[in-house]
Design a protein around this motif. Structure first.
Motif, PDB file in Angstrom:
ATOM      1  N   TYR A  62       1.567   6.016  10.651  1.00 43.59           N
ATOM      2  CA  TYR A  62       0.160   6.292  10.371  1.00 43.59           C
ATOM      3  C   TYR A  62      -0.167   6.038   8.908  1.00 43.59           C
ATOM      4  O   TYR A  62       0.693   6.112   8.042  1.00 43.59           O
ATOM      5  CB  TYR A  62      -0.173   7.755  10.690  1.00 43.59           C
ATOM      6  N   LEU A  63      -1.426   5.774   8.656  1.00 42.91           N
ATOM      7  CA  LEU A  63      -1.944   5.738   7.293  1.00 42.91           C
ATOM      8  C   LEU A  63      -3.303   6.417   7.307  1.00 42.91           C
ATOM      9  O   LEU A  63      -4.251   5.892   7.890  1.00 42.91           O
ATOM     10  CB  LEU A  63      -2.075   4.311   6.767  1.00 42.91           C
ATOM     11  N   GLU A  64      -3.371   7.586   6.705  1.00 46.87           N
ATOM     12  CA  GLU A  64      -4.636   8.294   6.566  1.00 46.87           C
ATOM     13  C   GLU A  64      -5.254   7.911   5.228  1.00 46.87           C
ATOM     14  O   GLU A  64      -4.611   8.032   4.189  1.00 46.87           O
ATOM     15  CB  GLU A  64      -4.428   9.802   6.653  1.00 46.87           C
ATOM     16  N   ARG A 123      -5.189   9.360  -2.522  1.00 49.44           N
ATOM     17  CA  ARG A 123      -6.200   9.133  -1.487  1.00 49.44           C
ATOM     18  C   ARG A 123      -5.606   8.828  -0.117  1.00 49.44           C
ATOM     19  O   ARG A 123      -6.214   9.138   0.910  1.00 49.44           O
ATOM     20  CB  ARG A 123      -7.126   7.987  -1.893  1.00 49.44           C
ATOM     21  N   PHE A 124      -4.442   8.164  -0.090  1.00 48.05           N
ATOM     22  CA  PHE A 124      -3.844   7.738   1.180  1.00 48.05           C
ATOM     23  C   PHE A 124      -2.587   8.561   1.454  1.00 48.05           C
ATOM     24  O   PHE A 124      -1.877   8.959   0.527  1.00 48.05           O
ATOM     25  CB  PHE A 124      -3.448   6.261   1.125  1.00 48.05           C
ATOM     26  N   THR A 125      -2.301   8.773   2.733  1.00 47.00           N
ATOM     27  CA  THR A 125      -1.084   9.447   3.143  1.00 47.00           C
ATOM     28  C   THR A 125      -0.419   8.665   4.260  1.00 47.00           C
ATOM     29  O   THR A 125      -1.050   8.411   5.298  1.00 47.00           O
ATOM     30  CB  THR A 125      -1.381  10.877   3.636  1.00 47.00           C
ATOM     31  N   ILE A 126       0.832   8.295   4.038  1.00 40.89           N
ATOM     32  CA  ILE A 126       1.610   7.613   5.068  1.00 40.89           C
ATOM     33  C   ILE A 126       2.490   8.648   5.752  1.00 40.89           C
ATOM     34  O   ILE A 126       3.035   9.556   5.116  1.00 40.89           O
ATOM     35  CB  ILE A 126       2.448   6.467   4.470  1.00 40.89           C
ATOM     36  N   VAL A 152       0.835  -1.198   0.000  1.00 42.47           N
ATOM     37  CA  VAL A 152       0.000   0.000   0.000  1.00 42.47           C
ATOM     38  C   VAL A 152       0.874   1.254   0.000  1.00 42.47           C
ATOM     39  O   VAL A 152       0.753   2.103  -0.889  1.00 42.47           O
ATOM     40  CB  VAL A 152      -0.942   0.029   1.218  1.00 42.47           C
ATOM     41  N   ALA A 153       1.738   1.384   0.996  1.00 43.56           N
ATOM     42  CA  ALA A 153       2.570   2.579   1.119  1.00 43.56           C
ATOM     43  C   ALA A 153       3.735   2.301   2.044  1.00 43.56           C
ATOM     44  O   ALA A 153       3.620   1.464   2.952  1.00 43.56           O
ATOM     45  CB  ALA A 153       1.757   3.754   1.644  1.00 43.56           C
TER      46      ALA A 153
END
Length: 125
Positions: free
Chosen positions: A79-81, A66-69, A47-48
């Motif tokens: 974290y994974l937003e 869409r996602f922020t690590i 994913v990241a």
């Protein structure tokens, strides 16, 4: 290193979740931390990832935009937003840590020796 993931849950499509992964033990040796996910009946997928020291980030195509690590080095937490969640994001999300992963292998789950227990994310349509 021991990892403890949290933050999963049930959310409607278009919603938001923030996953966390807290590390304990010999965290000063961490090179990179990563999120993988595994949906029912499917293989685990990248994913990241984030370089623990410099903070460089890497994303799967499905996670870009869409996602922020991110990480908080003082709290030893990853974290994974996740924004604009889709039903196809439904999976168990795992955090992983490596002391030595090189860039070309950062998306390979075999590069990671320490794994969290997983946290389930369910996105309803």
């Amino acid at each position: 290193v021991q990892l403890q993931a949290s933050g999963g849950g049930l959310v409607q499509a278009g919603g938001f979740l923030r996953l966390a992964c807290t590390a304990s033990g010999r965290t000063f040796t961490t090179s990179a931390m990563t999120w993988f996910r595994q949906a029912p009946g499917k293989e685990r997928e990248f994913v990241a990832a984030i370089r623990w020291g410099g903070g460089a980030t890497y994303y799967a195509e499905s996670a870009k935009e869409r996602f922020t690590i991110s990480r908080d080095k003082a709290k030893n937490t990853l974290y994974l937003e996740m924004n604009s969640l889709k039903p196809e994001d439904t999976a168990t999300y795992y955090c992983a840590s490596s002391r030595t992963v090189i860039l070309s292998e950062i998306r390979n789950d075999r590069s990671y020796a320490a794994w969290g227990q997983g946290t389930l994310v369910t996105v309803s349509s």
